[in-house]
Design a protein around this motif. Sequence first.
Motif, PDB file in Angstrom:
ATOM      1  N   SER A   1      33.677   8.399  61.205  1.00  0.00           N
ATOM      2  CA  SER A   1      33.563   9.382  61.839  1.00  0.00           C
ATOM      3  C   SER A   1      33.684   9.925  63.535  1.00  0.00           C
ATOM      4  O   SER A   1      33.910   9.069  64.110  1.00  0.00           O
ATOM      5  CB  SER A   1      32.200   9.699  62.021  1.00  0.00           C
TER       6      SER A   1
ATOM      7  N   ASP B   1      29.416  10.064  51.968  1.00  0.00           N
ATOM      8  CA  ASP B   1      29.728  11.767  52.261  1.00  0.00           C
ATOM      9  C   ASP B   1      30.197  11.441  50.772  1.00  0.00           C
ATOM     10  O   ASP B   1      31.298  11.322  50.534  1.00  0.00           O
ATOM     11  CB  ASP B   1      29.145  12.156  53.244  1.00  0.00           C
TER      12      ASP B   1
ATOM     13  N   ASP C   1      32.426  17.860  54.633  1.00  0.00           N
ATOM     14  CA  ASP C   1      32.430  17.115  55.832  1.00  0.00           C
ATOM     15  C   ASP C   1      31.256  17.844  56.446  1.00  0.00           C
ATOM     16  O   ASP C   1      30.409  18.143  56.545  1.00  0.00           O
ATOM     17  CB  ASP C   1      33.912  16.985  56.631  1.00  0.00           C
ATOM     18  N   THR C   2      31.604  19.166  56.395  1.00  0.00           N
ATOM     19  CA  THR C   2      30.507  20.003  57.619  1.00  0.00           C
ATOM     20  C   THR C   2      29.968  21.496  56.663  1.00  0.00           C
ATOM     21  O   THR C   2      29.004  21.760  56.450  1.00  0.00           O
ATOM     22  CB  THR C   2      31.591  20.706  59.094  1.00  0.00           C
TER      23      THR C   2
ATOM     24  N   ARG D   1      37.374   6.610  53.424  1.00  0.00           N
ATOM     25  CA  ARG D   1      36.327   6.330  54.825  1.00  0.00           C
ATOM     26  C   ARG D   1      35.182   5.756  53.406  1.00  0.00           C
ATOM     27  O   ARG D   1      33.569   5.444  53.837  1.00  0.00           O
ATOM     28  CB  ARG D   1      35.751   7.919  55.366  1.00  0.00           C
ATOM     29  N   ARG D   2      35.176   5.878  52.416  1.00  0.00           N
ATOM     30  CA  ARG D   2      34.994   4.942  51.394  1.00  0.00           C
ATOM     31  C   ARG D   2      34.586   4.161  49.894  1.00  0.00           C
ATOM     32  O   ARG D   2      34.366   3.486  49.671  1.00  0.00           O
ATOM     33  CB  ARG D   2      34.203   6.346  50.474  1.00  0.00           C
TER      34      ARG D   2
ATOM     35  N   THR E   1      26.427   7.377  57.502  1.00  0.00           N
ATOM     36  CA  THR E   1      26.625   7.883  56.102  1.00  0.00           C
ATOM     37  C   THR E   1      27.505   8.874  55.600  1.00  0.00           C
ATOM     38  O   THR E   1      28.177   8.958  54.908  1.00  0.00           O
ATOM     39  CB  THR E   1      25.753   9.228  56.998  1.00  0.00           C
ATOM     40  N   ARG E   2      28.742   8.819  56.492  1.00  0.00           N
ATOM     41  CA  ARG E   2      29.907   9.043  56.722  1.00  0.00           C
ATOM     42  C   ARG E   2      30.846   8.197  54.968  1.00  0.00           C
ATOM     43  O   ARG E   2      31.420   8.966  54.832  1.00  0.00           O
ATOM     44  CB  ARG E   2      31.018   9.022  57.421  1.00  0.00           C
TER      45      ARG E   2
ATOM     46  N   SER F   1      30.444   5.473  60.723  1.00  0.00           N
ATOM     47  CA  SER F   1      28.911   5.766  60.179  1.00  0.00           C
ATOM     48  C   SER F   1      28.658   5.454  59.188  1.00  0.00           C
ATOM     49  O   SER F   1      29.156   5.406  58.172  1.00  0.00           O
ATOM     50  CB  SER F   1      28.671   7.539  60.939  1.00  0.00           C
TER      51      SER F   1
ATOM     52  N   ASN G   1      32.734  11.619  65.103  1.00  0.00           N
ATOM     53  CA  ASN G   1      31.857  12.151  66.187  1.00  0.00           C
ATOM     54  C   ASN G   1      30.485  11.384  66.543  1.00  0.00           C
ATOM     55  O   ASN G   1      29.983  11.204  67.121  1.00  0.00           O
ATOM     56  CB  ASN G   1      30.691  12.773  64.859  1.00  0.00           C
TER      57      ASN G   1
END
Length: 169
Positions: A70, A84, A89-90, A59-60, A80-81, A78, A72
């Motif tokens: 993401s 990250d 993640d959380t 994802r990067r 921001t994802r 996203s 979500n």
Amino acid sequence: MTPNQFQQRLKETAKELKSFVEDVAPEIAGNEAVAHFRENFDREGFVDNGLKKWADVKRRDKNSPWYGFSANTGSHFSSTRAQDKILHDTGELRDSIEYEITGRGEVTIGSDKPYARVHNEGGTAKIFGKKAFTMPRRQFIGESSELDDRIIHELEREIGKIINNPNKP
């Protein structure tokens, strides 16, 4: 100090040291280990004889179809994802690292998250419980010489307090 007083002081110190090793040292080791292993998430790698960086996530990678993914968002993207941290993640996995006193003088470090093992050791996982893929090892818990040094330093400091207690007769 008389020989009898010295002998009594040695007995008391030995008793305190035994209690320390059995009851207090595991808590010190557990707290140090949890802090060290949680710090691995901030470092994005495992520290043992230096930092061993984790494999990056797709994802990067701007060239990956998973870039910025993401679950979500409706579009599944996203920005921001895409930035990250690898396993942040959380924060659930990081925060799940705990210690348990498993016996006198013993402590075990672990996570109650079912996905912790595959992240820590690598292996087969499933995307959304469906398609299988090979998860690279991203170790965050395990043997670490830096952690050993950290624990030894704290234990020696506390033992020094017991031995050098000026309040003993």
